[in-house]
Design a protein around this motif. Structure first.
Motif, PDB file in Angstrom:
ATOM      1  N   LEU A 163      -4.125   4.330   7.446  1.00  0.00           N
ATOM      2  CA  LEU A 163      -3.832   2.988   7.935  1.00  0.00           C
ATOM      3  C   LEU A 163      -2.334   2.713   8.068  1.00  0.00           C
ATOM      4  N   LEU A 164      -1.525   3.620   7.552  1.00  0.00           N
ATOM      5  CA  LEU A 164      -0.072   3.412   7.545  1.00  0.00           C
ATOM      6  C   LEU A 164       0.572   3.971   8.801  1.00  0.00           C
ATOM      7  N   PRO A 165       1.803   3.541   9.117  1.00  0.00           N
ATOM      8  CA  PRO A 165       2.512   4.073  10.290  1.00  0.00           C
ATOM      9  C   PRO A 165       2.732   5.583  10.155  1.00  0.00           C
ATOM     10  N   PRO A 166       2.837   6.286  11.285  1.00  0.00           N
ATOM     11  CA  PRO A 166       2.969   7.751  11.265  1.00  0.00           C
ATOM     12  C   PRO A 166       4.097   8.273  10.378  1.00  0.00           C
ATOM     13  N   ASP A 167       5.254   7.602  10.368  1.00  0.00           N
ATOM     14  CA  ASP A 167       6.359   8.108   9.553  1.00  0.00           C
ATOM     15  C   ASP A 167       6.037   8.018   8.063  1.00  0.00           C
ATOM     16  N   GLN A 168       5.337   6.960   7.658  1.00  0.00           N
ATOM     17  CA  GLN A 168       4.959   6.832   6.257  1.00  0.00           C
ATOM     18  C   GLN A 168       3.831   7.807   5.912  1.00  0.00           C
ATOM     19  N   GLN A 169       2.905   7.992   6.835  1.00  0.00           N
ATOM     20  CA  GLN A 169       1.857   8.990   6.626  1.00  0.00           C
ATOM     21  C   GLN A 169       2.473  10.367   6.393  1.00  0.00           C
ATOM     22  N   GLU A 170       3.496  10.678   7.157  1.00  0.00           N
ATOM     23  CA  GLU A 170       4.135  11.992   7.054  1.00  0.00           C
ATOM     24  C   GLU A 170       4.749  12.197   5.672  1.00  0.00           C
ATOM     25  N   VAL A 171       5.357  11.164   5.117  1.00  0.00           N
ATOM     26  CA  VAL A 171       5.923  11.258   3.771  1.00  0.00           C
ATOM     27  C   VAL A 171       4.824  11.584   2.764  1.00  0.00           C
ATOM     28  N   HIS A 202      -7.661   4.353  -9.490  1.00  0.00           N
ATOM     29  CA  HIS A 202      -7.590   3.462  -8.330  1.00  0.00           C
ATOM     30  C   HIS A 202      -6.612   3.986  -7.287  1.00  0.00           C
ATOM     31  N   GLU A 203      -5.463   4.472  -7.745  1.00  0.00           N
ATOM     32  CA  GLU A 203      -4.468   5.020  -6.812  1.00  0.00           C
ATOM     33  C   GLU A 203      -5.042   6.221  -6.069  1.00  0.00           C
ATOM     34  N   HIS A 204      -5.743   7.052  -6.803  1.00  0.00           N
ATOM     35  CA  HIS A 204      -6.347   8.243  -6.206  1.00  0.00           C
ATOM     36  C   HIS A 204      -7.412   7.850  -5.185  1.00  0.00           C
ATOM     37  N   GLN A 205      -8.200   6.846  -5.537  1.00  0.00           N
ATOM     38  CA  GLN A 205      -9.312   6.421  -4.680  1.00  0.00           C
ATOM     39  C   GLN A 205      -8.834   5.883  -3.336  1.00  0.00           C
ATOM     40  N   ILE A 206      -7.745   5.120  -3.336  1.00  0.00           N
ATOM     41  CA  ILE A 206      -7.337   4.476  -2.081  1.00  0.00           C
ATOM     42  C   ILE A 206      -6.559   5.405  -1.153  1.00  0.00           C
ATOM     43  N   GLN A 207      -6.297   6.630  -1.594  1.00  0.00           N
ATOM     44  CA  GLN A 207      -5.647   7.583  -0.687  1.00  0.00           C
ATOM     45  C   GLN A 207      -6.473   7.799   0.573  1.00  0.00           C
ATOM     46  N   THR A 208      -7.770   8.023   0.391  1.00  0.00           N
ATOM     47  CA  THR A 208      -8.637   8.405   1.503  1.00  0.00           C
ATOM     48  C   THR A 208      -8.596   7.380   2.623  1.00  0.00           C
ATOM     49  N   GLU A 209      -8.764   6.128   2.259  1.00  0.00           N
ATOM     50  CA  GLU A 209      -8.739   5.053   3.257  1.00  0.00           C
ATOM     51  C   GLU A 209      -7.309   4.698   3.645  1.00  0.00           C
ATOM     52  N   GLY A 210      -6.427   4.676   2.664  1.00  0.00           N
ATOM     53  CA  GLY A 210      -5.123   4.069   2.855  1.00  0.00           C
ATOM     54  C   GLY A 210      -4.136   4.825   3.711  1.00  0.00           C
ATOM     55  N   ILE A 211      -4.038   6.132   3.539  1.00  0.00           N
ATOM     56  CA  ILE A 211      -3.000   6.883   4.247  1.00  0.00           C
ATOM     57  C   ILE A 211      -3.145   6.721   5.757  1.00  0.00           C
ATOM     58  N   LEU A 213       0.830  -1.208   0.000  1.00  0.00           N
ATOM     59  CA  LEU A 213       0.000   0.000   0.000  1.00  0.00           C
ATOM     60  C   LEU A 213       0.864   1.257   0.000  1.00  0.00           C
ATOM     61  N   PHE A 214       1.878   1.278   0.857  1.00  0.00           N
ATOM     62  CA  PHE A 214       2.733   2.464   0.908  1.00  0.00           C
ATOM     63  C   PHE A 214       3.416   2.711  -0.429  1.00  0.00           C
ATOM     64  N   ASP A 215       3.899   1.659  -1.064  1.00  0.00           N
ATOM     65  CA  ASP A 215       4.605   1.845  -2.331  1.00  0.00           C
ATOM     66  C   ASP A 215       3.658   2.329  -3.422  1.00  0.00           C
ATOM     67  N   ILE A 216       2.429   1.854  -3.423  1.00  0.00           N
ATOM     68  CA  ILE A 216       1.438   2.348  -4.385  1.00  0.00           C
ATOM     69  C   ILE A 216       1.253   3.853  -4.210  1.00  0.00           C
ATOM     70  N   LEU A 217       0.982   4.261  -2.973  1.00  0.00           N
ATOM     71  CA  LEU A 217       0.687   5.671  -2.712  1.00  0.00           C
ATOM     72  C   LEU A 217       1.920   6.555  -2.857  1.00  0.00           C
ATOM     73  N   ASP A 218       3.065   6.048  -2.427  1.00  0.00           N
ATOM     74  CA  ASP A 218       4.296   6.828  -2.543  1.00  0.00           C
ATOM     75  C   ASP A 218       4.655   7.034  -4.014  1.00  0.00           C
ATOM     76  N   SER A 219       4.546   5.992  -4.813  1.00  0.00           N
ATOM     77  CA  SER A 219       4.860   6.102  -6.235  1.00  0.00           C
ATOM     78  C   SER A 219       3.911   7.080  -6.926  1.00  0.00           C
ATOM     79  N   TYR A 220       2.633   6.962  -6.600  1.00  0.00           N
ATOM     80  CA  TYR A 220       1.633   7.825  -7.230  1.00  0.00           C
ATOM     81  C   TYR A 220       1.796   9.281  -6.812  1.00  0.00           C
ATOM     82  N   LEU A 221       1.847   9.533  -5.513  1.00  0.00           N
ATOM     83  CA  LEU A 221       1.890  10.914  -5.034  1.00  0.00           C
ATOM     84  C   LEU A 221       3.211  11.593  -5.356  1.00  0.00           C
TER      85      LEU A 221
END
Length: 198
Positions: free
Chosen positions: A115-123, A104-113, A59-67
């Motif tokens: 759910l991740l650890p604070p340091d990854q959320q911060e990125v 799909h990447e855009h959609q899962i931001q809302t739920e996904g971020i 999940l983190f890699d999906i969102l990190d790559s997209y954002l």
């Protein structure tokens, strides 16, 4: 001896990310499993774990790559020497073009971020904050008299622009380049004429 990286490692990783984003968006991250992702990718579950040690890592890699790609594409625009109104038009258009194919990447931001650890959320939130600051700076230059001494109003106007852009993504995901540029012009006109009247 360390295991060598396959020549097609990056392509396989990209395919996993794209497919997993679709699975997570359609099933919901909490309900989706690595087994479902592997099946959708037409590879073994063991192979998925060769690339990602956990569903959260995927999940983190999906969102990190997209954002990161969205951030770099929009903030990397060459806008020097342009009037604020033209800078806004170009930034809006580039954002909508960057959204293409990324529903799909855009959609899962809302739920996904969340759910991740604070340091990854911060990125991930850092990319988003940079985008908000970028658009906010342009809007502030478009109508400085409207926002002087009122950062709250500027932020509200900036987030309203993002609201219009995200509305298009939600309801027109399959739109082509021409439709995206047409809507970008509409948002630009609404924003430019609106903020000057605030």
């Amino acid at each position: 001896m360390a295991r060598q990286i396959a020549k097609d490692h990056d392509q396989k990783r990209a395919r996993i990310l794209k497919t997993a984003a679709r699975v997570f968006a359609e099933e919901g991250f909490a309900r989706a499993s690595m087994a479902q992702v592997a099946k959708a990718c037409e590879i073994s579950k063991a192979n998925i774990y060769h690339y990602y040690g956990s569903k959260d890592a995927l999940l983190f890699d999906i969102l990190d790559s997209y954002l990161c790609a969205l951030h770099d594409r929009v903030l990397g625009l060459q806008l020097d020497g342009l009037e604020p109104s033209e800078r806004l038009r170009r930034a809006i258009a580039e954002t909508l073009l960057a959204y293409e194919g990324m529903d799909h990447e855009h959609q899962i931001q809302t739920e996904g971020i969340a759910l991740l650890p604070p340091d990854q959320q911060e990125v991930l939130k850092g990319y988003q904050r940079d985008m908000v600051r970028f658009f906010g700076a342009i809007l502030g230059d478009v109508a400085p008299e409207s926002f002087a001494g009122d950062p709250g109003k500027l932020r509200a106007a900036t987030m309203s622009v993002f609201g219009m852009l995200n509305w298009f993504y939600m309801w027109n995901g399959g739109a082509d380049r021409e439709a995206r540029l047409g809507y970008a012009d509409l948002v630009s006109q609404l924003t430019l004429n609106g903020v000057r009247a605030l």
